[in-house]
Write a protein that holds these residues in place. Structure first.
Motif, PDB file in Angstrom:
ATOM      1  N   CYS A 167       0.814  -1.223   0.000  1.00 60.83           N
ATOM      2  CA  CYS A 167       0.000   0.000   0.000  1.00 60.83           C
ATOM      3  C   CYS A 167       0.845   1.269   0.000  1.00 60.83           C
ATOM      4  CB  CYS A 167      -0.934   0.019   1.211  1.00 60.83           C
ATOM      5  SG  CYS A 167      -2.294  -1.137   1.079  1.00 60.83           S
ATOM      6  N   LYS A 168       2.093   1.171   0.362  1.00 59.15           N
ATOM      7  CA  LYS A 168       2.951   2.355   0.383  1.00 59.15           C
ATOM      8  C   LYS A 168       3.119   2.962  -1.004  1.00 59.15           C
ATOM      9  CE  LYS A 168       5.402   1.074   4.545  1.00 59.15           C
ATOM     10  NZ  LYS A 168       6.645   0.658   5.165  1.00 59.15           N
ATOM     11  N   LEU A 169       2.822   2.165  -2.030  1.00 59.37           N
ATOM     12  CA  LEU A 169       2.932   2.646  -3.406  1.00 59.37           C
ATOM     13  C   LEU A 169       1.723   3.482  -3.822  1.00 59.37           C
ATOM     14  CD1 LEU A 169       4.187  -0.683  -5.035  1.00 59.37           C
ATOM     15  CD2 LEU A 169       5.570   1.281  -4.326  1.00 59.37           C
ATOM     16  N   TYR A 170       0.642   3.449  -3.030  1.00 61.46           N
ATOM     17  CA  TYR A 170      -0.610   4.098  -3.400  1.00 61.46           C
ATOM     18  C   TYR A 170      -1.061   5.082  -2.332  1.00 61.46           C
ATOM     19  CZ  TYR A 170      -0.678   0.014  -6.420  1.00 61.46           C
ATOM     20  OH  TYR A 170      -0.339  -0.948  -7.323  1.00 61.46           O
ATOM     21  N   TYR A 171      -1.950   5.962  -2.702  1.00 65.27           N
ATOM     22  CA  TYR A 171      -2.570   6.842  -1.730  1.00 65.27           C
ATOM     23  C   TYR A 171      -4.020   7.059  -2.137  1.00 65.27           C
ATOM     24  CZ  TYR A 171      -1.774  10.584  -5.118  1.00 65.27           C
ATOM     25  OH  TYR A 171      -1.770  11.358  -6.245  1.00 65.27           O
ATOM     26  N   MET A 172      -4.843   7.429  -1.185  1.00 64.12           N
ATOM     27  CA  MET A 172      -6.258   7.613  -1.444  1.00 64.12           C
ATOM     28  C   MET A 172      -6.648   9.047  -1.093  1.00 64.12           C
ATOM     29  SD  MET A 172      -9.468   5.394  -0.035  1.00 64.12           S
ATOM     30  CE  MET A 172      -9.820   6.183   1.510  1.00 64.12           C
ATOM     31  N   THR A 173      -7.466   9.637  -1.946  1.00 64.60           N
ATOM     32  CA  THR A 173      -7.969  10.981  -1.683  1.00 64.60           C
ATOM     33  C   THR A 173      -9.485  10.971  -1.821  1.00 64.60           C
ATOM     34  OG1 THR A 173      -7.803  11.627  -4.004  1.00 64.60           O
ATOM     35  CG2 THR A 173      -5.882  12.078  -2.608  1.00 64.60           C
TER      36      THR A 173
END
Length: 171
Positions: free
Chosen positions: A130-136
């Motif tokens: 998950c460190k490769l992604y982020y959510m907004t």
């Protein structure tokens, strides 16, 4: 296109009102009235419950969620305030492409996916990935709509009228 009908017969020519009483009420208990449900004929689908923007929307939504075997209903128009009320009462606003114009088809899911973030367990291996992604949230609405339409095709459930209503609600 849509034709209105009333009752079990569902024939466009014969209109009648259907009001039934709750079947699961106790014998000595006052029975609740089920809201009158009207139907509309959509040529590519068939008969669907007609959901209207009136004071009975909450009652109709609860009744359809409890008893209706299908998931789709039909409504006339894409008014932003009506769509706001639909979502408040549990409907997912969607649309159906028609050669005569897009039709609002509010969906009442029989099964829903809800994430409870306070009880969510994420395994270590997944956390590392998950460190490769982020959510907004509330970002890039137009880009998300464009990607949804690209995925689902030219005449997707997310038509221009529905997008315009969502933008009016968002702004």
């Amino acid at each position: 296109m849509m034709e209105e009908s009333y009752g079990k017969n569902k024939s466009p020519r014969r209109k009648e009102t259907v009001e039934r009483e709750e079947e699961d009420a106790e014998p000595n208990q006052k029975r609740k009235r089920i809201p009158e449900i009207r139907f509309a004929y959509v040529s590519s689908i068939g008969w669907l419950p007609l959901v209207e923007d009136d004071e009975r929307l909450e009652q109709v939504g609860r009744h359809l969620a409890r008893t209706y075997r299908g998931e789709f209903s039909v409504s006339a128009g894409f008014d932003a305030n009506f769509i706001r009320r639909l979502t408040y009462y549990g409907f997912l606003p969607m649309s159906l492409y028609s050669t005569a114009g897009n039709i609002l088809t509010p969906k009442m899911h029989q099964r829903r996916c809800v994430l409870c973030f306070n009880a969510l367990h994420i395994p270590k291996k997944v956390k590392k990935q998950c460190k490769l992604y982020y959510m907004t949230t509330n970002q890039c609405f137009r880009a998300v709509v464009d990607l949804c339409n690209r995925q689902h095709g030219e005449h997707s459930w997310l038509c221009k009228e529905l997008v315009d209503s969502f933008l009016e609600i968002y702004n």
